[in-house]
Scaffold this active site. Structure first.
Site, PDB file in Angstrom:
ATOM      1  N   ASP A 148      -3.351 -13.139   4.683  1.00 16.65           N
ATOM      2  CA  ASP A 148      -2.995 -11.481   4.661  1.00 16.65           C
ATOM      3  C   ASP A 148      -3.957 -11.513   3.753  1.00 16.65           C
ATOM      4  O   ASP A 148      -3.717 -11.174   2.560  1.00 16.65           O
ATOM      5  CB  ASP A 148      -1.337 -11.651   4.949  1.00 16.65           C
ATOM      6  CG  ASP A 148      -1.218 -10.513   5.525  1.00 16.65           C
ATOM      7  OD1 ASP A 148      -0.723 -10.524   6.606  1.00 16.65           O
ATOM      8  OD2 ASP A 148      -1.740  -9.155   4.551  1.00 16.65           O
ATOM      9  N   ARG A 180       3.920   6.330  -0.505  1.00 17.68           N
ATOM     10  CA  ARG A 180       3.382   4.747  -0.940  1.00 17.68           C
ATOM     11  C   ARG A 180       2.857   4.841  -2.448  1.00 17.68           C
ATOM     12  O   ARG A 180       3.159   3.548  -3.490  1.00 17.68           O
ATOM     13  CB  ARG A 180       2.953   4.409  -0.096  1.00 17.68           C
ATOM     14  CG  ARG A 180       4.076   4.008   0.893  1.00 17.68           C
ATOM     15  CD  ARG A 180       3.584   2.908   2.172  1.00 17.68           C
ATOM     16  NE  ARG A 180       4.198   2.327   3.273  1.00 17.68           N
ATOM     17  CZ  ARG A 180       4.045   1.982   4.156  1.00 17.68           C
ATOM     18  NH1 ARG A 180       2.900   0.926   3.910  1.00 17.68           N
ATOM     19  NH2 ARG A 180       4.906   1.173   5.511  1.00 17.68           N
TER      20      ARG A 180
END
Length: 298
Positions: free
Chosen positions: A159, A58
């Protein structure tokens, strides 16, 4: 006809998947330890030792974006610039967004029963909204149970992952994901893409209008949300925090809930041994310990 034109106006470009990355970057054990420390300090996320491969895959994209070959150089840049926008990309990369419409389906009939005859506008907070499936599932439930009064209801969706939140706000999903819903919900709440957007579906504007999106870090000293809420959904996110962090967040949830409000947790989360502020009411559903609502014993 108007809805059909609108459905063909959105872009499908964001739905491509990346290719696998080659091992051409240097990630030492010391780098990995620094990453674990930084993401814990920034977002409260506890990265297990076995997450090293995930971290490499990632964050490698961020290194390539900046023309770097060593994780140590990337981390040093971050640490030298605590206010840099790259921190957002760093956090987004290490956030897991596993979700689905009506995930843990037993929660939604409980929500429906809870709000069915409540006075005043209903407000629900989705505290880990991810890519939007949860807050839209909440909005669908409120729309179905409240009828015309649903126009006054509000779902607050937050979020820490700003990329996921942008996808949530766009409300565009692969059609095969929406096809898992009942046919009536598909017709009532979604527009089907045509032409270049074939294979995608978009949340209808009236459902989208019920949801207010904003970024929020549960570890931040202040939260840009105002209670009280009839229910708070914080599901499958506490598992990434240690128990001390979980306890602090639960204590902060308490004053944002109405006295008989509900707190929905994930299937693998148990708050009973973390705080005395909440008590178990049903299967992964909690209420304030001071509430007079009787426990179900389930």
């Amino acid at each position: 006809m108007k809805a059909s034109r609108e459905a063909s106006s959105f872009s499908a470009d964001s739905w491509g998947s990346g290719s696998s990355l080659e091992r051409d970057l240097v990630l030492t054990q010391e780098d990995f330890a620094r990453i674990r420390q930084l993401i814990y300090q920034r977002a409260g996320i506890v990265l297990a030792e076995h997450k090293r491969e995930m971290v490499y895959s990632r964050l490698a994209k961020r290194l390539r974006h900046h023309g770097l070959t060593r994780f140590s150089d990337y981390l040093s840049r971050l640490e030298r610039q605590p206010e840099a926008r790259e921190w957002e990309a760093f956090t987004n990369a290490l956030t897991t967004n596993l979700t689905a419409f009506f995930r843990e389906a037993h929660h939604f009939p409980l929500l429906a029963d809870h709000v069915r005859s409540r006075p005043g506008p209903v407000r629900v907070w989705s505290a880990a909204a991810s890519t939007g499936e949860e807050p839209y599932s909440i909005a669908m439930t409120l729309s179905e149970v409240l009828g015309s009064c649903a126009a006054d209801a509000e779902v607050v969706a937050t979020d820490i992952d700003t990329e996921a939140l942008a996808r949530a706000e766009a409300g565009i999903y692969p059609l095969e994901q929406v096809h898992k819903l009942e046919a009536e919900r598909m017709r009532r709440f979604f527009q089907r893409g045509t032409g270049r957007q074939a294979g995608l579906a978009r949340v209808r504007p009236e459902l989208r209008a019920m949801v207010a999106f904003s970024p929020l870090n549960l570890l931040a000293p202040s939260w840009p949300v105002n209670g009280p809420f009839d229910a708070i959904f914080c599901r499958n996110v506490m598992i990434y925090f240690d128990k001390a962090t979980q306890a602090k967040i639960l204590e902060r949830f308490a004053p944002l809930l109405k006295p008989d409000g509900l707190l929905f947790a994930g299937h693998s989360e148990n708050f009973s041994y973390i705080t005395r502020t909440f008590r178990l009411r049903g299967q992964t559903v909690y209420t304030l310990a001071s509430s007079s609502t009787p426990a179900s014993g389930r």
